[in-house]
Design an enzyme around this catalytic site. Structure first.
Site, short mmCIF file in Angstrom:
data_model
loop_
_atom_site.label_atom_id
_atom_site.label_comp_id
_atom_site.label_asym_id
_atom_site.label_seq_id
_atom_site.Cartn_x
_atom_site.Cartn_y
_atom_site.Cartn_z
N ASP A 1 10.05 46.18 1.34
CA ASP A 1 10.50 46.73 2.62
C ASP A 1 10.63 45.60 3.65
O ASP A 1 10.31 44.44 3.37
CB ASP A 1 9.51 47.83 3.06
CG ASP A 1 10.21 48.97 3.79
OD1 ASP A 1 11.32 48.77 4.32
OD2 ASP A 1 9.62 50.08 3.84
N TRP B 1 17.29 47.83 4.66
CA TRP B 1 17.99 48.84 5.45
C TRP B 1 19.45 48.47 5.72
O TRP B 1 20.01 48.80 6.77
CB TRP B 1 17.26 49.12 6.77
CG TRP B 1 15.78 49.11 6.68
CD1 TRP B 1 15.02 49.68 5.69
CD2 TRP B 1 14.84 48.49 7.56
NE1 TRP B 1 13.69 49.44 5.93
CE2 TRP B 1 13.55 48.72 7.06
CE3 TRP B 1 14.99 47.75 8.76
CZ2 TRP B 1 12.39 48.24 7.69
CZ3 TRP B 1 13.86 47.29 9.39
CH2 TRP B 1 12.56 47.53 8.86
N GLY B 2 20.06 47.73 4.78
CA GLY B 2 21.47 47.37 4.93
C GLY B 2 21.73 46.24 5.90
O GLY B 2 22.89 45.98 6.26
N ASP C 1 16.69 54.80 6.52
CA ASP C 1 16.06 55.78 5.63
C ASP C 1 16.78 57.13 5.62
O ASP C 1 17.20 57.63 6.65
CB ASP C 1 14.61 56.06 6.09
CG ASP C 1 13.68 54.89 5.80
OD1 ASP C 1 14.14 53.84 5.31
OD2 ASP C 1 12.48 55.05 6.09
#
Ligand SMILES: *[C@@H]1O[C@H](CO)[C@@H](O)[C@H](O)[C@H]1NC(C)=O
Ligand SMILES: *[C@@H]1O[C@H](CO)[C@@H](O)[C@H](O)[C@H]1NC(C)=O
Length: 409
Positions: free
Chosen positions: A159, A205-206, A226
């Protein structure tokens, strides 16, 4: 070192079918031998966040993979998300499984899952803490990767919280210092040096156009923020995935995020479209519900063999939009009804009632790669219906989907 790199590059080139990717694409793909098709599995987060980070949840899910027939369909990764460790590392700097959640440690859990014929995944973060405030891997990448290998971990989700930032050290940095690819590259190298093949799931997250470089470091990359438990979120992520379809290929896939099927935020039609779009977009399908409580309509959706076969087609090419003659063009950021992509033996065509109940129609001649003069036989994956012709027209309830498979060879 240089020789090692050259050897690993040539191994990567040899391992993949040369007809499907050009030499440049082959070179930039991570060489860990994993993720040649999208990962199929389960993750603890979408059900109840930290509450499902436990040995009990992992082993209960593993047993349900077997008893519900999911294992036989290819679902294999049982993944625990954030909150599995203690709040502090041990005196040697190692991550420590929380003994109240993992009373026998991690190795016992991976052993049990491996004995069931399944694989085990864990979660961490590129920054100083995980998103929920547990120790993360910045500066400890090599040590952490070795520990995962010792435990027998098979899948790692990385993450992007608490990473270097121009305004303090917030959970989600609005003004990042530098390019997140640097942290993902560091962890990728740590995993490659860990002595164990571990699937690497990037979760930034792109950011930084990860789809353009993610395949060099990992087997999948989250391409959006998300997923939420509602149709708007499903539709929005799908719309963001269509224009980046070309980056998916064996060994590296756009990750549209974990499934919300079974979590009571989507209608049955919407669950079908969620599964169908994720499948044809070649996203990992990581279930996110309590399988002990899943209703039969949701179970049927995640167990659809024809849909899973399309997702796992070895060609690994993702579907994107096509525009049938006379229809308006896709708008940026808005889910469009018409999708298509290549399969090893033909073509998949998906139609989604994106804007409510509708009759959706197209000619096969509108689909790139198909011939307007030919008659095609098709099979529809959700209903099992078959047909033959030059066009299809279908009546769909709001947000429902149909997925047609055509053989061309
Ligand atoms: C981030 O790094 C990647 C990989 O090195 C590179 O391809 C990309 O262009 C960089 N992005 C930006 C915005 O600098
Ligand atoms: C289409 O299906 C029919 C039988 O329904 C069969 O005779 C025909 O050979 C099939 N065509 C192709 C191209 O597979």
């Amino acid at each position: 070192m240089l020789l090692e790199i050259l050897l690993s590059l040539s191994a990567a080139v040899l391992a993949l079918p040369s007809t499907h990717l050009d030499a440049h694409q082959l070179e930039r793909r991570v060489n860990n031998g994993l993720g040649k098709t999208p990962a199929l599995g389960w993750n603890s987060w979408n059900i109840g966040g930290c509450a499902y980070a436990s040995e009990k949840a992992a082993l209960d899910t593993g047993k349900l993979f077997v008893s519900l027939g999911l294992k036989d369909l290819g679902y294999q990764y049982v993944n625990i998300d954030d909150c599995w460790s203690t709040k502090n590392r041990d005196s040697s700097g190692n991550l420590v499984p929380d003994p109240s959640k993992f009373p026998r440690g991690m190795k016992a859990v991976t052993d049990d899952l491996h004995n069931m014929g399944l694989k085990f995944g864990l979660y961490g973060c590129a920054g100083t803490q995980t998103c929920a405030g547990y120790p993360a891997s910045q500066g400890k990448e090599t040590q952490d990767a070795k520990k995962l290998a010792d435990w027998g971990v098979d899948y790692w989700k990385h993450d992007n919280c608490y990473t270097p930032c121009n305004n303090g050290n917030p959970q989600t940095c609005g003004s990042p210092k530098g390019n997140s690819s640097t942290y993902y590259k560091t962890f990728s190298n740590a995993l490659l040096g860990s002595g164990r093949p571990i699937l690497f799931s990037l979760c930034n997250w792109g950011r930084d156009n990860v789809w353009a470089w993610g395949a060099g470091f990992g087997n999948s990359w989250r391409m959006s923020t998300d997923i939420q438990n509602n149709w708007g979120s499903v539709a929005s992520i799908a719309a963001q995935a269509a224009p980046i379809a070309q980056y998916a290929g064996p060994g590296g896939f756009n990750d549209l995020d974990m499934m919300q099927i079974g979590n009571n935020g989507l209608s049955e039609n919407e669950e079908r479209a969620h599964m169908g779009i994720w499948a044809i977009a070649k996203s990992p399908i990581i279930l996110g519900t309590d399988l002990a409580k899943i209703r039969s309509s949701s179970l049927n959706i995640i167990k659809n063999k024809a849909i899973l076969a399309i997702n796992q087609d070895p060609l690994g090419k993702a579907a994107t939009y096509f525009t049938p003659a006379g229809k308006s063009k896709p708008q940026n950021g808005k889910l469009y009804p018409y999708w298509t992509g290549p399969l090893t033996d033909g073509v998949v065509i998906g139609v989604v009632a994106a804007d409510g109940a509708a009759t959706l129609s197209f000619n096969f001649g509108d689909v790139p790669g198909l011939d307007a003069t030919k008659t095609y036989n098709w099979t529809e994956a959700w209903t099992g219906t078959t047909g033959s012709g030059k066009a299809v027209s279908t009546n769909l309830g709001s947000h429902d989907m149909r997925v047609y498979r055509l053989k061309t060879a």
